[in-house]
Design a protein around this motif. Structure first.
Motif, PDB file in Angstrom:
ATOM      1  N   GLN A   1      44.455  39.497  50.918  1.00  0.00           N
ATOM      2  CA  GLN A   1      44.312  38.642  49.736  1.00  0.00           C
ATOM      3  C   GLN A   1      42.880  38.679  49.225  1.00  0.00           C
TER       4      GLN A   1
ATOM      5  N   GLU B   1      44.654  40.524  35.031  1.00  0.00           N
ATOM      6  CA  GLU B   1      43.338  40.215  34.469  1.00  0.00           C
ATOM      7  C   GLU B   1      42.300  41.231  34.932  1.00  0.00           C
TER       8      GLU B   1
ATOM      9  N   ASP C   1      34.078  44.078  42.781  1.00  0.00           N
ATOM     10  CA  ASP C   1      33.688  42.707  42.490  1.00  0.00           C
ATOM     11  C   ASP C   1      32.399  42.694  41.671  1.00  0.00           C
TER      12      ASP C   1
ATOM     13  N   ALA D   1      41.871  40.051  45.485  1.00  0.00           N
ATOM     14  CA  ALA D   1      41.322  39.141  44.486  1.00  0.00           C
ATOM     15  C   ALA D   1      40.000  39.693  43.974  1.00  0.00           C
TER      16      ALA D   1
ATOM     17  N   CYS E   1      34.495  33.912  38.486  1.00  0.00           N
ATOM     18  CA  CYS E   1      35.916  33.676  38.282  1.00  0.00           C
ATOM     19  C   CYS E   1      36.687  34.724  39.075  1.00  0.00           C
ATOM     20  N   THR E   2      37.909  34.411  39.399  1.00  0.00           N
ATOM     21  CA  THR E   2      38.754  35.338  40.140  1.00  0.00           C
ATOM     22  C   THR E   2      39.830  35.856  39.195  1.00  0.00           C
ATOM     23  N   ALA E   3      39.861  37.170  39.029  1.00  0.00           N
ATOM     24  CA  ALA E   3      40.832  37.782  38.120  1.00  0.00           C
ATOM     25  C   ALA E   3      42.221  37.715  38.755  1.00  0.00           C
ATOM     26  N   LYS E   4      43.137  37.085  38.056  1.00  0.00           N
ATOM     27  CA  LYS E   4      44.520  37.010  38.536  1.00  0.00           C
ATOM     28  C   LYS E   4      45.250  38.296  38.175  1.00  0.00           C
ATOM     29  N   ASP E   5      46.526  38.334  38.519  1.00  0.00           N
ATOM     30  CA  ASP E   5      47.355  39.482  38.157  1.00  0.00           C
ATOM     31  C   ASP E   5      47.244  39.781  36.671  1.00  0.00           C
TER      32      ASP E   5
ATOM     33  N   GLU F   1      42.657  38.291  30.510  1.00  0.00           N
ATOM     34  CA  GLU F   1      44.007  38.836  30.604  1.00  0.00           C
ATOM     35  C   GLU F   1      44.189  39.945  29.576  1.00  0.00           C
TER      36      GLU F   1
ATOM     37  N   LYS G   1      37.763  46.795  36.659  1.00  0.00           N
ATOM     38  CA  LYS G   1      38.433  46.253  37.850  1.00  0.00           C
ATOM     39  C   LYS G   1      37.947  46.964  39.092  1.00  0.00           C
TER      40      LYS G   1
ATOM     41  N   CYS H   1      36.656  36.430  33.077  1.00  0.00           N
ATOM     42  CA  CYS H   1      37.907  37.068  33.455  1.00  0.00           C
ATOM     43  C   CYS H   1      38.799  37.072  32.215  1.00  0.00           C
TER      44      CYS H   1
END
Ligand SMILES: *[C@@H]1O[C@H](CO)[C@@H](O)[C@H](O)[C@H]1NC(C)=O
Length: 109
Positions: free
Chosen positions: A16, A47, A96, A20, A41-45, A73, A93, A71
């Motif tokens: 995980q 993003e 980090d 992330a 910020c943490t890029a979600k799916d 979308e 992407k 981040c």
């Protein structure tokens, strides 16, 4: 708890963390420095990390007049012109904080 379960939980946590993607988040930069609070910020799916840079000659992509990071979308890299201004939208992407203002934009992907 058995050793196998313990191991699989540890592996899951590691995965995980690896999945992330963390990005820089700053509302405005001046001279490559965040002039507000620098956040993460943490890029979600779906993003990516985004940095938008805006400059007018004699400034350049390396010394933008204004910029922000966050981040985003459905992020799409783009470059366009607005009068004498150049606006560069960069999404990445790769690693980090790949949208760090200090990372040369041609190293992004
Ligand atoms: C991102 O793309 C998906 C799939 O095309 C769409 O459903 C969603 O509304 C988009 N989100 C934004 C913020 O544009």
């Amino acid at each position: 708890m058995g050793k196998v379960q313990e191991l699989s939980i540890v592996l899951l946590l590691c995965m995980q963390t690896a999945l992330a993607l963390m990005c820089r988040e700053c509302k405005s930069y001046s001279h490559q420095k965040c002039i507000h609070e620098m956040r993460t910020c943490t890029a979600k799916d779906g993003e990516s990390c985004l940095t938008v840079r805006l400059w007018i000659s004699p400034s350049s992509v390396h010394t933008p007049n204004d910029a922000y990071s966050r981040c985003q979308e459905n992020c799409t890299t783009d470059e366009y012109y607005y009068g004498d201004y150049t606006i560069l939208i960069k999404c990445c992407k790769k690693f980090d904080f790949c949208n760090d203002i200090a990372v040369p934009s041609d190293e992004w992907s």
